[in-house]
Design an enzyme around this catalytic site. Structure first.
Site, short mmCIF file in Angstrom:
data_model
loop_
_atom_site.label_atom_id
_atom_site.label_comp_id
_atom_site.label_asym_id
_atom_site.label_seq_id
_atom_site.Cartn_x
_atom_site.Cartn_y
_atom_site.Cartn_z
CG ASP A 49 40.32 -32.53 94.09
OD1 ASP A 49 39.31 -31.92 94.49
OD2 ASP A 49 41.48 -32.22 94.43
CB THR A 90 41.23 -30.52 98.29
OG1 THR A 90 40.51 -30.14 97.10
CG2 THR A 90 42.13 -31.70 97.98
CE LYS A 173 44.14 -30.11 93.82
NZ LYS A 173 42.81 -29.73 94.36
CG ASP A 174 51.19 -30.69 98.46
OD1 ASP A 174 49.96 -30.48 98.64
OD2 ASP A 174 52.01 -29.76 98.34
NE ARG A 175 44.57 -29.28 98.78
CZ ARG A 175 45.05 -28.41 97.92
NH1 ARG A 175 46.33 -28.06 97.97
NH2 ARG A 175 44.27 -27.85 96.99
CG HIS A 504 35.05 -26.80 96.14
ND1 HIS A 504 35.82 -26.99 97.26
CD2 HIS A 504 35.91 -26.81 95.08
CE1 HIS A 504 37.09 -27.12 96.91
NE2 HIS A 504 37.18 -27.01 95.60
#
Length: 565
Positions: A49, A90, A173-175, A504
């Site tokens: 990430d 993301t 992260k969940d996503r 970003h």
């Protein structure tokens, strides 16, 4: 009994079978595996990430030989890979990597967005129909991929193997876990920052497997947060970064400066306790240990059916937002992450054997330099003060619309107009609607730091394959979910009120240019400087895995990697 004379090519062996009974021929074919295509035993997808492509060069002197350098030396490296849409966030990035298409088609237009039907903000993987599994945190596990509109390469592998191939996905992260795993994943696990445990959702299972419970019982976050974070190497080795004591970094709560060493046991008390872990490199250690445990416990790659393990390292993003891409902290994180990659490769070599697995590595987006740092070096950049812009918009609305609530929401640099004001034309295409769009967009492009304001009707008239920034807007625009006006800032201008930290989301190369490396089974060593979109990863994997392309795929296989003389 009928007999046939045939020539069979199987697993690199040319077998001439003369005048054999049909049942013997079929048995021979099955024995040599023609019923199951020659796929790697395990595919590992690594997404880092917020990793800019230039980190591979800038930090190279402080990397070892067995991590990033090994991937680049022995694998196939795309040095000119980019995201071909905005916004570079993301959720959208992870969805695009695994679907082989862009938000216009897969529908994940950001980490969250304004739902025009229900008229509220929604999170990309939130799903109130689910419940948390593995934690007392009620909201952390109410998640699923239900807003993802297409299949993923992981879905296509499940379909191609009749569900026999396992798909597991893990992230901070969940996503970062849910979107790569797709709709058919056996499991997706992510870090619960409120309890320090790896959890999941009832979308996947009713209770955690015994191996995950055992992993949680190790209480590794306690170990990491009970220590001190200091530089891994002597400070004079960090020549690729600025000074350690930098005014451009967001300080941890209760800290007066942002410098090494960091006493994590003290900092956790004022910085969210377990949440602090994701702002340190030890989060990557934690995820690496989880991946290794998953490989063993789930017996990934142990049979003839290809399995898929998705890993998304989120700490570079969480820390990167705070300290920016020129900090000693970020370089130290990448030095340690390089060791994590080496550790993971050693695990795979030991478990499966070198050459028996396929790995790819990429990132979901890059990041801007801290604009104030650029300004101080006389490089263009700046800040759009959101409160000031909203105040000016209010003046415009008062002047031309008599104070009517024309703007319903501003989310992700997109403006959503209030549909109630344009009910006279059910299609929303009346002159009044178009005049409103033009008034607001013309006002916006006159403001400092704003380069473009694309209206819905202009985007509708564009072509999906159009070039330039407008083409990137089109590919990131989903008509059912996106706003009525898409705003693009000037390079290195950020819509934030503070002058520390960074973010970003733009169409510029610092946000779009990311590493893409293929490594392992079926991959020849080499490099290519030909332009490729990140959406080319999934169709390339589909060719290598002998599966169908994901349902909405618009990318193309990387020919220079796949084509042979």
């Amino acid at each position: 009994m009928p007999h046939l004379r045939i020539c069979v090519y199987c697993h690199g062996i040319n077998l001439t079978v003369m005048r054999l009974p049909i049942f013997l021929i079929l048995a021979l074919l099955l024995r040599h595996g023609l019923a199951q295509p020659d796929r790697p035993r395990l595919v590992v997808g690594v997404v880092i990430d917020q990793m800019r492509q230039d980190y591979l060069y800038r930090y190279a002197e402080t990397f070892g030989e067995g991590g990033f350098k090994r991937l680049m030396k022995e694998g196939f490296y795309l040095s000119n890979a980019h995201y071909n849409y905005i916004p570079t966030y993301t959720g959208a990035g992870h969805a695009s990597i695994y679907t082989g298409t862009t938000p216009a088609i897969h529908g994940v237009i950001g980490n969250d967005w304004y739902d025009k039907t229900n008229r509220k903000r929604v999170y990309c993987v939130a799903d109130n129909r689910q419940r948390t599994v593995g934690s007392t945190s009620a909201e952390q596990g109410k998640m699923s991929p239900h807003r993802l509109l297409t299949t993923t390469i992981t879905d296509e592998l499940k379909l191609a193997t009749g569900g026999r191939g396992k798909v597991l996905s893990i992230s901070d992260k969940d996503r970062g876990a849910i979107l790569p795993g797709g709709h058919m994943a056996d499991a997706a696990y992510w870090y619960d920052e409120t309890t320090g445990r790896m959890i999941t959702s009832s979308f996947y299972m009713d209770k955690l497997p015994a191996w995950v419970e055992k992993f949680n019982s190790l209480n590794l976050p306690e170990k990491y947060l009970g220590g001190v974070w200091d530089t891994m190497l002597p400070k004079e080795k960090y020549q690729a970064s600025g000074p350690d004591n930098s005014p451009y970094e967001v300080k941890f709560n209760s800290e007066t400066k942002s410098t090494f060493p960091y006493d994590l046991n003290t900092l956790r008390k004022t910085n969210g306790n377990y949440d602090l872990l994701s702002n340190t490199p030890f989060s990557n250690d934690y995820l690496t240990e989880m991946a290794k445990a998953a490989i063993d416990a789930e017996q990934l790659g142990d049979d003839e059916w290809t399995d898929f393990l998705c890993i998304s390292f989120s700490a570079p993003d969480k820390l990167g937002h705070r300290v920016g891409p020129r900090s000693v902290e970020l370089q130290d994180l990448y030095i340690r992450l390089d060791r994590n990659i080496e550790d993971l490769l050693k695990k795979l070599d030991t478990k499966l054997g070198a050459g028996n697995y396929l790995l790819f590595l990429t990132s979901d987006h890059g990041v801007s330099d801290v604009p104030q740092w650029l300004i101080d070096k006389r490089v263009p950049g700046g800040y759009i003060r959101q409160e000031d812009l909203k105040a000016k918009l209010s003046e415009l609305i008062q002047q031309y619309f008599q104070g009517k609530p024309v703007i319903e929401s501003i989310t992700n640099e997109q403006i959503y107009l209030n549909p109630d004001l344009f009910r006279g034309d059910p299609k929303g295409g009346g002159v009044e609607w178009m005049v409103s769009l033009e008034l607001i967009s013309n006002f916006l492009i006159q403001q400092p730091g704003i380069a473009h304001a694309f209206t819905k009707n202009i985007i509708r008239q564009g072509d999906f394959n159009e070039g330039g920034i407008k083409g990137m807007v089109i590919r990131g625009y989903n008509e059912k979910r996106s706003g009525d006006i898409v705003v693009i800032t000037e390079p290195n201008w950020l819509p934030q009120n503070r002058v520390t930290g960074t973010t970003h989301g733009s169409p510029y190369t610092y946000d779009t240019h990311v590493p893409v490396i293929f490594f392992g089974k079926g991959i020849k060593a080499g490099t290519s400087s030909i332009y490729h979109s990140v959406t080319d990863i999934a169709p390339t994997l589909a060719v290598l895995l002998r599966t169908a392309f994901p349902s909405g795929c618009t990318g193309q296989p990387v020919a220079e990697l796949l084509d042979k003389p």
